[in-house]
Design a protein around this motif. Structure first.
Motif, PDB file in Angstrom:
ATOM      1  N   VAL A  81       0.820  -1.212   0.000  1.00  0.00           N
ATOM      2  CA  VAL A  81       0.000   0.000   0.000  1.00  0.00           C
ATOM      3  C   VAL A  81       0.851   1.258   0.000  1.00  0.00           C
ATOM      4  O   VAL A  81       0.750   2.084  -0.914  1.00  0.00           O
ATOM      5  N   LEU A  82       1.683   1.415   1.012  1.00  0.00           N
ATOM      6  CA  LEU A  82       2.411   2.671   1.201  1.00  0.00           C
ATOM      7  C   LEU A  82       3.424   2.942   0.084  1.00  0.00           C
ATOM      8  O   LEU A  82       3.349   3.974  -0.597  1.00  0.00           O
ATOM      9  N   PHE A  83       4.362   2.043  -0.113  1.00  0.00           N
ATOM     10  CA  PHE A  83       5.399   2.282  -1.115  1.00  0.00           C
ATOM     11  C   PHE A  83       4.850   2.340  -2.543  1.00  0.00           C
ATOM     12  O   PHE A  83       5.280   3.191  -3.325  1.00  0.00           O
ATOM     13  N   PRO A  84       3.896   1.477  -2.929  1.00  0.00           N
ATOM     14  CA  PRO A  84       3.335   1.631  -4.280  1.00  0.00           C
ATOM     15  C   PRO A  84       2.642   2.983  -4.481  1.00  0.00           C
ATOM     16  O   PRO A  84       2.717   3.560  -5.572  1.00  0.00           O
ATOM     17  N   SER A  85       1.978   3.491  -3.445  1.00  0.00           N
ATOM     18  CA  SER A  85       1.335   4.799  -3.545  1.00  0.00           C
ATOM     19  C   SER A  85       2.390   5.886  -3.739  1.00  0.00           C
ATOM     20  O   SER A  85       2.243   6.768  -4.594  1.00  0.00           O
ATOM     21  N   TRP A  86       3.441   5.829  -2.933  1.00  0.00           N
ATOM     22  CA  TRP A  86       4.525   6.808  -3.073  1.00  0.00           C
ATOM     23  C   TRP A  86       5.176   6.711  -4.448  1.00  0.00           C
ATOM     24  O   TRP A  86       5.482   7.715  -5.069  1.00  0.00           O
ATOM     25  N   GLN A  87       5.395   5.481  -4.917  1.00  0.00           N
ATOM     26  CA  GLN A  87       6.041   5.293  -6.213  1.00  0.00           C
ATOM     27  C   GLN A  87       5.165   5.824  -7.336  1.00  0.00           C
ATOM     28  O   GLN A  87       5.667   6.443  -8.283  1.00  0.00           O
ATOM     29  N   TRP A 186      12.881  -0.772  -1.207  1.00  0.00           N
ATOM     30  CA  TRP A 186      11.697  -1.445  -1.757  1.00  0.00           C
ATOM     31  C   TRP A 186      11.765  -1.484  -3.281  1.00  0.00           C
ATOM     32  O   TRP A 186      11.434  -2.492  -3.896  1.00  0.00           O
ATOM     33  N   ARG A 187      12.196  -0.380  -3.893  1.00  0.00           N
ATOM     34  CA  ARG A 187      12.319  -0.338  -5.355  1.00  0.00           C
ATOM     35  C   ARG A 187      13.293  -1.395  -5.862  1.00  0.00           C
ATOM     36  O   ARG A 187      13.084  -1.995  -6.915  1.00  0.00           O
ATOM     37  N   LYS A 188      14.385  -1.605  -5.098  1.00  0.00           N
ATOM     38  CA  LYS A 188      15.398  -2.588  -5.491  1.00  0.00           C
ATOM     39  C   LYS A 188      14.960  -4.007  -5.168  1.00  0.00           C
ATOM     40  O   LYS A 188      15.642  -4.960  -5.542  1.00  0.00           O
ATOM     41  N   GLY A 189      13.855  -4.144  -4.443  1.00  0.00           N
ATOM     42  CA  GLY A 189      13.371  -5.465  -4.091  1.00  0.00           C
ATOM     43  C   GLY A 189      13.964  -6.014  -2.812  1.00  0.00           C
ATOM     44  O   GLY A 189      13.820  -7.190  -2.507  1.00  0.00           O
ATOM     45  N   GLU A 190      14.656  -5.140  -2.045  1.00  0.00           N
ATOM     46  CA  GLU A 190      15.274  -5.596  -0.801  1.00  0.00           C
ATOM     47  C   GLU A 190      14.265  -5.677   0.330  1.00  0.00           C
ATOM     48  O   GLU A 190      14.483  -6.409   1.289  1.00  0.00           O
ATOM     49  N   ILE A 191      13.175  -4.935   0.241  1.00  0.00           N
ATOM     50  CA  ILE A 191      12.149  -4.950   1.285  1.00  0.00           C
ATOM     51  C   ILE A 191      10.880  -5.554   0.699  1.00  0.00           C
ATOM     52  O   ILE A 191      10.403  -5.120  -0.335  1.00  0.00           O
ATOM     53  N   GLY A 192      10.354  -6.517   1.373  1.00  0.00           N
ATOM     54  CA  GLY A 192       9.069  -7.076   0.977  1.00  0.00           C
ATOM     55  C   GLY A 192       9.090  -7.860  -0.321  1.00  0.00           C
ATOM     56  O   GLY A 192       8.072  -8.015  -0.967  1.00  0.00           O
ATOM     57  N   ALA A 193      10.254  -8.378  -0.698  1.00  0.00           N
ATOM     58  CA  ALA A 193      10.337  -9.134  -1.940  1.00  0.00           C
ATOM     59  C   ALA A 193       9.438 -10.359  -1.897  1.00  0.00           C
ATOM     60  O   ALA A 193       8.864 -10.755  -2.899  1.00  0.00           O
TER      61      ALA A 193
END
Length: 196
Positions: A81-87, A186-193
């Motif tokens: 939710v949070l990071f996709p919204s920011w992205q 998160w963008r690099k896939g290090e968080i929540g992969a």
């Protein structure tokens, strides 16, 4: 939890329609960042602890809004939710910033501005007779107006993200990580992969 608005189709027309651009940013911020406390409260599983009759013996206020949230629920919220919204908002702002710095051959006021500039150059100015006759304020190109809007929205976005990340950190234990670093991870896939 509220559903975030879908990212609009990115075109120069969308960027120059400042009402649509602002509406998208406002709705996106409203569904996630402005309601962050409610979104975080929705992650807490009610009834984990059984009712204790002794809890009614005293009138001490409970700080339920400070109750930590399970790490898995926090991670899922951030990753889904949070990071996709920011992205999504970052993508829109970056695209519109590139539109603002590109030449604009379809500017409807281009000829009008050129005509006004030509008249201003040809005008005779006698500041002894009229001290204000030398003033000329050229019209702003729509790319310049868009660039200024994008600068303002990026500052607003930074403030909102800091506030949101602070509230998330109180409940989800972000361990002192800055919001920009967490978003980049998160963008690099290090968080929540594993949650994607």
């Amino acid at each position: 939890m509220s559903k975030t608005p879908h990212q609009p189709r990115l075109t120069p027309k969308f960027c120059f329609d400042t009402t649509a651009l602002r509406d998208f940013l406002r709705l996106s911020r409203g569904t996630v960042d402005d309601t962050i406390a409610q979104n975080l409260n929705a992650l807490v599983t009610p009834g984990i602890q059984p009712f204790d009759p002794q809890s009614t013996a005293s009138r001490a206020p409970r700080l339920s809004h400070k109750r930590p949230i399970e790490a898995e629920a926090c991670q899922h919220f951030k990753s889904k939710v949070l990071f996709p919204s920011w992205q999504s908002r970052s993508d829109v702002l970056n695209y519109c910033a590139s539109v603002a710095t590109s030449p604009d051959p379809n500017d409807p006021e281009h000829l009008l501005r050129e005509t006004e500039d030509l008249k201003a150059r040809e005008r005779l100015v006698d500041e002894r007779l009229d001290p204000y006759s030398g003033r000329y304020f050229p019209r702003e190109a729509r790319t310049e107006a868009l660039a200024m809007l994008i600068r303002n929205e990026r500052m607003v976005e930074s403030i909102i993200r800091q506030r949101t990340w602070g509230l998330v950190g109180e409940r989800c234990e972000n361990e002192g990580v800055e919001f920009a670093n967490a978003l980049n991870a998160w963008r690099k896939g290090e968080i929540g992969a594993d949650l994607r």
